[in-house]
Design a protein around this motif. Structure first.
Motif, PDB file in Angstrom:
ATOM      1  N   LYS A  25     109.281  44.402  -0.918  1.00  0.00           N
ATOM      2  CA  LYS A  25     110.553  44.448  -1.640  1.00  0.00           C
ATOM      3  C   LYS A  25     110.568  45.606  -2.631  1.00  0.00           C
ATOM      4  CE  LYS A  25     114.609  43.092  -3.037  1.00  0.00           C
ATOM      5  NZ  LYS A  25     114.860  44.266  -3.889  1.00  0.00           N
ATOM      6  N   GLY A  26     109.448  45.812  -3.331  1.00  0.00           N
ATOM      7  CA  GLY A  26     109.370  46.913  -4.282  1.00  0.00           C
ATOM      8  C   GLY A  26     109.464  48.263  -3.614  1.00  0.00           C
ATOM      9  N   ALA A  27     108.905  48.386  -2.407  1.00  0.00           N
ATOM     10  CA  ALA A  27     108.979  49.648  -1.676  1.00  0.00           C
ATOM     11  C   ALA A  27     110.418  49.973  -1.300  1.00  0.00           C
ATOM     12  CB  ALA A  27     108.112  49.582  -0.426  1.00  0.00           C
ATOM     13  N   ASP A  28     111.200  48.963  -0.958  1.00  0.00           N
ATOM     14  CA  ASP A  28     112.617  49.194  -0.666  1.00  0.00           C
ATOM     15  C   ASP A  28     113.338  49.738  -1.895  1.00  0.00           C
ATOM     16  OD1 ASP A  28     112.256  48.269   1.895  1.00  0.00           O
ATOM     17  OD2 ASP A  28     112.956  46.232   1.466  1.00  0.00           O
ATOM     18  N   THR A  29     113.038  49.174  -3.055  1.00  0.00           N
ATOM     19  CA  THR A  29     113.654  49.643  -4.293  1.00  0.00           C
ATOM     20  C   THR A  29     113.212  51.061  -4.614  1.00  0.00           C
ATOM     21  OG1 THR A  29     113.540  47.355  -5.088  1.00  0.00           O
ATOM     22  CG2 THR A  29     114.045  49.052  -6.712  1.00  0.00           C
ATOM     23  N   LEU A  30     111.966  51.364  -4.298  1.00  0.00           N
ATOM     24  CA  LEU A  30     111.435  52.704  -4.537  1.00  0.00           C
ATOM     25  C   LEU A  30     112.251  53.751  -3.780  1.00  0.00           C
ATOM     26  CD1 LEU A  30     108.953  53.631  -6.196  1.00  0.00           C
ATOM     27  CD2 LEU A  30     107.666  53.666  -4.058  1.00  0.00           C
ATOM     28  N   GLN A  31     112.659  53.417  -2.572  1.00  0.00           N
ATOM     29  CA  GLN A  31     113.455  54.355  -1.774  1.00  0.00           C
ATOM     30  C   GLN A  31     114.804  54.633  -2.417  1.00  0.00           C
ATOM     31  OE1 GLN A  31     113.650  53.236   2.447  1.00  0.00           O
ATOM     32  NE2 GLN A  31     111.847  51.965   2.109  1.00  0.00           N
ATOM     33  N   THR A  32     115.456  53.588  -2.907  1.00  0.00           N
ATOM     34  CA  THR A  32     116.802  53.739  -3.441  1.00  0.00           C
ATOM     35  C   THR A  32     116.832  54.352  -4.836  1.00  0.00           C
ATOM     36  OG1 THR A  32     116.738  51.450  -4.238  1.00  0.00           O
ATOM     37  CG2 THR A  32     117.684  51.824  -2.062  1.00  0.00           C
ATOM     38  N   ARG A  33     115.885  53.992  -5.693  1.00  0.00           N
ATOM     39  CA  ARG A  33     115.916  54.463  -7.084  1.00  0.00           C
ATOM     40  C   ARG A  33     115.269  55.829  -7.282  1.00  0.00           C
ATOM     41  NH1 ARG A  33     114.333  49.170 -10.779  1.00  0.00           N
ATOM     42  NH2 ARG A  33     115.909  47.734  -9.940  1.00  0.00           N
ATOM     43  N   MET A  34     114.201  56.114  -6.534  1.00  0.00           N
ATOM     44  CA  MET A  34     113.461  57.356  -6.759  1.00  0.00           C
ATOM     45  C   MET A  34     113.524  58.294  -5.564  1.00  0.00           C
ATOM     46  SD  MET A  34     110.097  55.904  -8.812  1.00  0.00           S
ATOM     47  CE  MET A  34     109.615  57.554  -9.313  1.00  0.00           C
ATOM     48  N   ASN A  35     114.344  57.930  -4.574  1.00  0.00           N
ATOM     49  CA  ASN A  35     114.516  58.762  -3.367  1.00  0.00           C
ATOM     50  C   ASN A  35     113.188  59.055  -2.674  1.00  0.00           C
ATOM     51  OD1 ASN A  35     117.358  59.016  -3.669  1.00  0.00           O
ATOM     52  ND2 ASN A  35     117.046  60.594  -5.228  1.00  0.00           N
ATOM     53  N   VAL A  36     112.305  58.084  -2.713  1.00  0.00           N
ATOM     54  CA  VAL A  36     111.036  58.226  -2.001  1.00  0.00           C
ATOM     55  C   VAL A  36     111.261  57.891  -0.536  1.00  0.00           C
ATOM     56  CG1 VAL A  36     108.694  57.307  -1.779  1.00  0.00           C
ATOM     57  CG2 VAL A  36     109.682  57.663  -4.045  1.00  0.00           C
ATOM     58  N   PRO A  37     110.809  58.728   0.405  1.00  0.00           N
ATOM     59  CA  PRO A  37     111.031  58.437   1.829  1.00  0.00           C
ATOM     60  C   PRO A  37     110.440  57.093   2.243  1.00  0.00           C
ATOM     61  CG  PRO A  37     110.216  60.682   1.516  1.00  0.00           C
ATOM     62  CD  PRO A  37     110.099  59.997   0.193  1.00  0.00           C
ATOM     63  N   ALA A  38     111.080  56.489   3.216  1.00  0.00           N
ATOM     64  CA  ALA A  38     110.606  55.189   3.701  1.00  0.00           C
ATOM     65  C   ALA A  38     109.169  55.280   4.198  1.00  0.00           C
ATOM     66  CB  ALA A  38     111.519  54.687   4.814  1.00  0.00           C
ATOM     67  N   SER A  39     108.797  56.403   4.792  1.00  0.00           N
ATOM     68  CA  SER A  39     107.442  56.561   5.315  1.00  0.00           C
ATOM     69  C   SER A  39     106.408  56.508   4.187  1.00  0.00           C
ATOM     70  CB  SER A  39     107.321  57.888   6.068  1.00  0.00           C
ATOM     71  OG  SER A  39     107.678  58.973   5.225  1.00  0.00           O
TER      72      SER A  39
END
Length: 362
Positions: free
Chosen positions: A312-326
């Protein structure tokens, strides 16, 4: 006489370690995972502290986030409980993914075609029973072949996954398709949806009850003892008069039934419909949960929760910090690798013998 040079590095099985050493190794592996993840974030130009803070806030920061995290943990815990007795028996059930799907298919049939015939509570009970039976039968097929002809259960259970997924794809585009051409099965009637407790579908209560039941079953029952004996030695079990084939089939049916129940929970509680990715890889991730927990049902709760927080935190990481899903997947993989790797050092030790020579008789 001739000299024999020993290998530079050898592995040796450890004797039982004190509990504090075991937890020191596990704690060290967790710290190593955090540091390696921080290195990844630094390479990407992100602040590691901010990134980890985002993971925690995204999974545990708000009540809505906590509910989503719990929803992720529910099928992980349920499936880990399902495969634990098989793994304790040394029967490598890699088919939980298919057994979840089979249970979801059976539950969905009653949700789609019996909603107007049964009252809500009865419909939910019928769906749960159908899911458990379907998952159990799907698991019983490879168990029968293993017990009867000694087939390879790893390959058999793995191939069964793809068969049932293909069945769901046929249903999506065929007899259960909603709007023609949509390739989508309709949403369930409200009567076929699991009720919520504390904002989350009541599947979390079901899996927690299952945790207690499976702990008692594996540790204190005759069937649990038989599973442990077969896991240690099939020959010993046969010598003691146990019907190994029957125990294998019984245990696999139980495993499949719990997985099928998880399929019902996911279809009725989380998705409210059926599609070919209903298991969502849980059947494979749960193997990691079971191994890390050393097949202890209560330890599985914490490990499932940790993986749910990471996901769940990794999903938030993508949206808030524009970190790629990979990258999010890499961080999760680092944690899993370190957590699994620590078990290696708990069970084995490295022996360095560089340059040492042994002399043996010719």
């Amino acid at each position: 006489m001739h000299e024999v040079k020993t290998p530079l590095i050898r592995l040796a099985k450890r004797d039982a370690m004190p509990a504090w050493q075991v937890w020191c190794i596990r704690g060290s592996s967790f710290i190593a995972a955090i540091l390696l993840g921080a290195l990844i974030f630094l390479v990407l130009g992100n602040n590691p502290i901010s990134a980890y803070g985002t993971i925690l806030s995204g999974s545990l920061g708000k009540s809505t986030a906590i509910r989503q995290t719990v929803k992720i943990a529910i099928p992980l815990l349920g499936t880990a409980l399902a495969i634990a007795p098989c793994f304790k028996m040394r029967f490598w059930n890699i088919g939980a993914e298919g057994q979840i799907t089979a249970g979801a298919v059976a539950a969905s049939y009653f949700a789609l075609f019996w909603a107007d015939r049964l009252p809500g509570p009865a419909l939910i009970l019928v769906m749960a029973a159908a899911g458990a039976v379907a998952g159990g039968i799907w698991a019983l097929v490879p168990a029968f072949f293993k017990a009867k002809w000694g087939t390879n259960e790893t390959l058999f259970t793995l191939m069964m996954n793809y068969i049932i997924i293909g069945v769901v794809r046929w249903l999506q585009g065929g007899p259960w398709e909603g709007r023609p051409g949509s390739q989508i099965i309709p949403q369930f009637d409200s009567k076929a949806v699991l009720p919520k407790v504390l904002g989350v579908h009541c599947g979390w209560i079901i899996v927690l009850v299952l945790t207690v039941v499976m702990f008692i079953y594996m540790k204190y029952t005759k069937q649990g003892y038989e599973i442990a004996v077969i896991g240690e030695s099939e020959n010993t079990a046969r010598y003691a008069g146990m019907n190994v084939g029957a125990i294998i089939m019984r245990t696999m049916f139980l495993s499949g039934a719990i997985s099928g129940l998880v399929g019902f929970i996911v279809a009725s509680g989380a998705n409210n419909t059926l599609y070919d990715g209903v298991a969502a890889g849980v059947g494979f991730t749960a193997i990691t949960v079971a191994w890390l927990a050393q097949l202890n049902p209560f330890a599985m709760i914490g490990i499932s929760a940790l993986l749910a927080v990471l996901e769940k935190g990794a999903d938030t990481l993508q949206t808030r910090m524009n970190v790629p899903a990979s990258i999010s997947d890499i961080i999760t993989g680092i944690f899993l690798f370190c957590m699994l790797g620590c078990e290696f050092f708990i069970n084995y030790r490295l022996i360095l013998r560089g340059g040492h020579k042994e002399v043996t008789g010719a």
